[in-house]
Enzyme design. Structure first.
Site, PDB file in Angstrom:
ATOM      1  N   HIS A  66       0.854  -1.184   0.000  1.00 34.88           N
ATOM      2  CA  HIS A  66       0.000   0.000   0.000  1.00 34.88           C
ATOM      3  C   HIS A  66       0.900   1.247   0.000  1.00 34.88           C
ATOM      4  CE1 HIS A  66      -3.802  -2.081   0.607  1.00 34.88           C
ATOM      5  NE2 HIS A  66      -3.206  -2.835   1.505  1.00 34.88           N
ATOM      6  N   HIS A  99      -0.616  -6.913  -5.407  1.00 36.85           N
ATOM      7  CA  HIS A  99      -0.693  -8.169  -4.652  1.00 36.85           C
ATOM      8  C   HIS A  99      -0.038  -9.268  -5.480  1.00 36.85           C
ATOM      9  CE1 HIS A  99      -2.922 -12.079  -4.522  1.00 36.85           C
ATOM     10  NE2 HIS A  99      -2.547 -12.014  -3.255  1.00 36.85           N
ATOM     11  N   HIS A 140     -20.675  -7.804  -4.655  1.00 34.17           N
ATOM     12  CA  HIS A 140     -21.656  -6.919  -4.032  1.00 34.17           C
ATOM     13  C   HIS A 140     -21.569  -5.493  -4.560  1.00 34.17           C
ATOM     14  CE1 HIS A 140     -18.031  -6.313  -1.597  1.00 34.17           C
ATOM     15  NE2 HIS A 140     -18.552  -5.169  -1.183  1.00 34.17           N
TER      16      HIS A 140
END
Length: 294
Positions: A94, A104, A169
């Site tokens: 980060h 990642h 979502h």
């Protein structure tokens, strides 16, 4: 090759990545946390906090073994009592600057005492603000790490990454993807060479992106958008990431598992990016199936 040789490679890979990232950051130094697992094995968690470019960066190595957890027995559809061995390297970085992307990577090996074994892993990029030219460059580098192992390897594993790194979502991808693969069991030697190709690509790829973006000016609007994008990253890791969920459910080492989370993140109710064109462009590009090489 045997599991001891694979473990030794991953241990060395952690060392090389840490040295390369320290050099790219300039001032940040990894501190090491050695840990052991009561059931067998352990690992080395290494973390930079407060570097010149990296606000928080983790490079984890582990080699653990022991009886197969009941949840693993179920998920792997194993009928007999077996022991397992797992080793690998997991990375999340980060940065401070909103123009430097989150990255990642994970490369891993799993072996059961009944003779089954496989490799898994991948590398993907989550820009806070997508720069299309850099997205293309990233996918070119990832494709180059795949090309020596078959003409369809990159395309196959890119699709897998698009499907995996997806916040269902939110109906959006976590970032611009990359590659993802799991349960690779055939041709162990060739697969290990492929995993090594992916692993060794990390430092050249990310050090370039750090150098390209770390000195760019960041407005308050860009910083706020960065925190919101970090929030979406947290959502994926805690809601959808199989490794995070599985590790916590099977009594894995919590601090190492949650190393992937940013030091700061934000959520805004009903966020509207219409007043920030670069942010809206980023949100519009968080879709599956984009051909970044085109």
């Amino acid at each position: 090759m045997n599991k001891e040789q694979i473990e030794a490679y991953f241990r060395g890979l952690q060392d090389r990545i840490c040295a390369g990232i320290e050099a790219a950051d300039g001032t940040g130094k990894f501190r090491e946390d050695l840990w052991s697992r009561p059931e067998g094995g352990g690992g080395r968690t290494r973390l930079i906090e407060g570097g010149s470019i990296l606000e928080k960066a983790g490079v984890n190595f582990s080699a653990v073994s022991g009886p197969l957890h009941p949840k693993m027995v179920t998920s792997l559809n194993v009928t007999e009592e077996v022991e397992f061995f797992a080793t690998g390297v997991s990375i999340v970085m980060h940065p401070i600057n909103a123009w430097v992307p989150i990255i990642h990577m994970n490369v891993r090996y799993f072996e059961l005492s009944n003779g089954q074994s496989w490799f898994g892993g991948g590398i993907d990029l989550t820009p806070h603000i997508i720069i299309p030219e850099q997205a293309k460059w990233f996918h070119q580098q990832v494709k180059a790490s795949c090309d020596g192992f078959g003409p369809d390897v990159y395309a196959k594993y890119k699709t897998w990454a698009d499907d995996y790194f997806f916040n269902t979502h939110r109906n959006e991808t976590r970032g611009i993807g990359g590659i993802f693969f799991d349960y690779l069991k055939e041709d162990k030697a060739k697969t290990f060479d492929f995993v090594k190709s992916v692993g060794e690509s990390f430092v050249p790829i990310y050090s370039h992106l750090m150098k390209e973006n770390a000195s760019k000016a960041v407005s308050e609007q860009e910083r706020n958008f960065q925190l919101l994008r970090r929030g979406r990253y947290v959502e994926f890791n805690l809601v959808h990431d199989r490794g995070t969920k599985f590790g916590l459910e099977t009594n894995g080492r919590t601090e190492s598992i949650l190393m992937s989370l940013p030091p700061l993140a934000a959520w805004e109710y009903m966020y509207d990016a219409s007043g920030y064109p670069e942010g809206q462009q980023t949100l519009d590009l968080l879709k599956k199936g984009i051909d970044w090489l085109a």
